[in-house]
Scaffold this active site. Structure first.
Site, PDB file in Angstrom:
ATOM      1  N   GLU A  52      28.867  44.469  56.789  1.00 23.52           N
ATOM      2  CA  GLU A  52      29.472  45.153  55.637  1.00 23.52           C
ATOM      3  C   GLU A  52      29.159  44.460  54.324  1.00 23.52           C
ATOM      4  O   GLU A  52      29.332  45.052  53.245  1.00 23.52           O
ATOM      5  CB  GLU A  52      30.984  45.255  55.826  1.00 23.52           C
ATOM      6  CG  GLU A  52      31.737  43.942  55.896  1.00 23.52           C
ATOM      7  CD  GLU A  52      31.807  43.333  57.284  1.00 23.52           C
ATOM      8  OE1 GLU A  52      32.722  42.518  57.522  1.00 23.52           O
ATOM      9  OE2 GLU A  52      30.951  43.668  58.133  1.00 23.52           O
ATOM     10  N   CYS A  99      19.999  30.539  60.005  1.00 23.56           N
ATOM     11  CA  CYS A  99      20.334  29.893  61.270  1.00 23.56           C
ATOM     12  C   CYS A  99      19.276  28.873  61.666  1.00 23.56           C
ATOM     13  O   CYS A  99      19.505  28.053  62.555  1.00 23.56           O
ATOM     14  CB  CYS A  99      20.511  30.920  62.375  1.00 23.56           C
ATOM     15  SG  CYS A  99      19.003  31.794  62.824  1.00 23.56           S
TER      16      CYS A  99
END
Length: 503
Positions: free
Chosen positions: A182, A287
Site C-alpha cells: 500500500e 534486503c
C-alpha cells in the site's frame, strides 16, 4: 525526467478493469521527499480479493492450454512496452519510494531481465524422455501449471520484485493475483496495465492493493495453489505457516543482515567505494544492502574508517528530481522513527558513532542521513537486527576465522561478500559460509535472471528460491508418464516391479 499526471484516487485491476475497493478503509500513499499524501486507494477487502482469485481461477483452464510459444510472444511484446515506458515506471517508483531516479531505472532494468528470461519459456519447460526403460516401455515427464498463484510484495522494490513473480508464473501457464504494498502501488498497477496492453487475456493477471485482510484471504482461499512473498521475517514466517497449513506451496524470502568481510590484503579504496554504494544506496532499504562490515585486523578497520568517514559525510541527499542526488529519503515516517531509535540504541550500547545523519530529519519529508558506527559488537541491536536504513556498522575481528564464524552464527543468511586478493581465502569463504548468495569483490551479489535468488536460515521459509529455474519449478508440478504400446510381447500377469534389468 518526464512529468506524469496521475489521478489522486487509484483503483485495483481485476479481470482487465479498474475497480474500486470495498473495505471502507482509505490507504494513503505518501511522497517521502515531502512527507505529504500524493494518492489514495480504498483497500481491497476479503471479498475484493476473493473476486480476484475467482476471476483468475475462471481464466486458468483457457490460459493453461495456450501454447508456451504464444505466451512467449506476449512476453516479447511486454518487454518492448517496459523499455518504452522505463522512465515513466521509474518515476512512479521514485515518487512513492523515494529512491533516486537512476536507482529506480536500474530496478526496472533488473525486473525486465526476468521478463526476457520468460521469453524463452519453451526451453525452460522442456521435458526429459527415456526410451526402453524396460523392454517396450518408455518414460517421460512434463512440467504443468498449478492453477491460481499469488504474490505478496514489499515496498522497497515496487517494479523488480513483482516481476520476479508474475511473469514466471504466467509464462508457465498459471494465472496470478498480485497484492501490492500500500505504500508504493502505482508502478505495479501500471505494469499490470502494460501486461494487458501486450495481449494478456483478461483475468490472467489481477492486481490489488491491500493490507492483512487481503493477505489472509489469499492464505486461506482454497483456489490459491501457491504463494510467493518477499518482505520482513516476522510477516514471512506468518505467511509460510498459514499458507502451508492451508496446503499451499509457499516461498517466503525474508529479512537479512548482510556482512561484508574486508581482508587485510584487499584493495581498501575499492572496498570503501563498494561499501558506500552497498550500504547507502536506496537509503539502505534493500534486503541485500551491506549493513555490517567485518574488518579483519585493527589496521584494516582504521584505514576503512578513515576512507569511509568523509564519503559518508559528503553524501548528496535529497529528492529524486534534484540534481546529482545520491540518496533519497526512507519510505515513511514510521521507518524514519525506527531508524532513529536504532541509532540511539547503538550510542547507548557503547558503539562509536563516527558519522551522525540524524540532523537530516529536520528537513521536510522522511530523510535520514548516512550513519557510520565503529567498534560495534555482536550483542548490540544495531548488529543483530535488520534496521533497513542508511546505518552501517563496522565490527573489528583479529582473524579470518573469527569473521567467518561471525557471519555463520547470525540468524540471517541472505547475502554476504568478501573483499580479498587471495583466491584460497575466497574459495574457502564461498565454500564454507552459511549464506545463500555470496559475492567475491562484489558487494551486492544479486543473481541475474537465469540464476535464482534466495537466502538461507531465517532469510528463507519454504526452501524455494525465486525466479530462474527455481521459479519455473516452483510454479509448475512434475508429472511422469510411463507407457507401453502393444508390440506382440505377451508375458502374462506381472507381480513384481519391472526394471531395465527385466528382459
Amino acid at each position: 525526467i518526464i512529468n506524469i499526471m496521475s489521478t489522486h484516487l487509484l483503483k485495483h485491476f481485476i479481470n482487465g478493469e479498474k475497480v474500486s475497493g470495498s473495505s471502507g478503509r482509505i490507504l494513503e500513499v505518501f511522497n517521502p521527499a515531502t512527507g505529504k499524501v500524493s494518492k489514495t486507494i480504498e483497500a481491497a477487502s476479503s471479498n475484493d480479493t476473493a473476486k480476484a482469485i475467482q476471476v483468475a481461477s475462471d481464466a486458468f483452464e483457457d490460459w493453461s492450454q495456450v501454447p508456451p510459444s504464444k505466451r512467449a510472444q506476449i512476453m516479447f511484446t511486454y518487454r518492448e512496452l517496459i523499455i518504452k515506458h522505463t522512465d515513466e515506471l521509474a518515476e512512479l517508483v521514485s515518487q512513492e519510494h523515494g529512491k533516486t531516479f537512476a536507482d529506480a531505472k536500474g530496478e526496472v532494468g533488473r525486473g525486465l531481465e526476468i521478463v526476457e528470461y520468460c521469453t524463452a519459456i519453451n526451453n525452460h519447460l522442456k521435458s526429459d524422455f527415456s526410451a526402453d526403460v524396460s523392454r517396450g516401455i518408455d518414460s517421460h515427464n512434463l512440467r504443468q501449471p498449478l492453477g491460481v498463484c499469488a504474490g505478496i510484495v514489499p515496498f522497497n522494490f515496487p517494479a523488480m520484485v513483482p516481476m520476479w513473480m508474475y511473469p514466471v508464473a504466467i509464462a508457465c501457464g498459471n494465472t496470478f493475483v498480485l497484492k501490492l504494498s500500500e505504500k508504493v502501488p502505482s508502478c505495479g498497477l501500471r505494469l499490470t496495465e502494460l501486461m494487458h496492453e501486450a495481449g494478456l487475456p483478461d483475468g490472467v493477471l489481477n492486481t490489488i492493493v491491500g493490507d492483512k485482510e487481503a493477505v489472509d484471504e489469499i492464505l486461506t482461499n482454497p483456489q490459491v495453489r501457491a504463494v510467493s512473498f518477499v518482505g520482513s521475517t516476522g510477516v514471512g514466517e506468518y505467511i509460510y505457516q498459514e499458507g502451508s497449513k492451508n496446503n499451499k506451496r509457499v516461498q517466503a524470502l525474508c529479512g537479512a543482515k548482510n556482512h561484508m568481510i574486508v581482508m587485510p590484503d584487499a584493495d581498501l579504496e575499492q572496498s570503501s567505494d563498494a561499501i558506500i554504494g552497498a550500504a547507502y544506496g536506496s537509503a539502505g532499504e534493500r534486503c541485500m544492502a551491506i549493513s555490517v562490515v567485518v574488518a579483519v585486523g585493527d589496521e584494516t578497520a582504521d584505514k576503512l574508517i578513515e576512507s569511509l568517514t568523509p564519503k559518508v559525510k559528503s553524501l548528496k541527499i535529497g529528492a529524486y528530481d534534484e540534481p546529482n542526488v545520491e540518496m533519497g529519503p526512507v519510505v515513511s515516517k514510521e521507518s524514519q522513527e525506527k531508524i532513529i531509535s536504532y541509532i540511539d540504541a547503538g550510542i547507548n550500547a557503547g558503539a562509536d558513532l563516527k558519522v551522525d545523519g540524524r540532523s537530516e530529519t529536520e528537513r521536510d519529508g522522511f530523510f535520514v542521513g548516512g550513519c557510520l558506527f565503529d567498534n560495534v559488537t555482536s550483542d548490540m541491536s544495531i548488529y543483530t537486527d535488520e534496521i533497513f536504513g542508511p546505518v552501517l556498522s563496522v565490527v573489528r575481528v583479529s582473524t579470518y576465522d573469527e569473521a567467518l564464524k561471525l557471519v555463520n552464527d547470525h540468524e540471517y543468511g541472505n547475502g554476504t561478500a568478501i573483499f580479498t586478493r587471495d583466491g584460497d581465502t575466497a574459495r574457502h569463504f564461498t565454500t564454507n559460509v552459511k549464506v545463500g548468495m555470496v559475492g567475491v569483490n562484489i558487494p551486492i551479489p544479486v543473481p541475474v535472471a537465469m540464476h535464482s535468488f534466495g537466502g538461507w536460515k531465517r532469510s528463507l521459509f519454504g526452501g524455494s528460491s525465486i525466479h530462474g529455474m527455481e521459479g519455473v519449478r516452483f510454479y509448475t508440478q512434475l508429472k511422469t508418464i510411463t507407457s507401453r504400446w502393444p508390440s506382440g510381447i505377451r508375458k502374462g500377469a506381472q507381480f513384481n516391479f519391472e526394471s531395465g534389468k527385466d528382459v
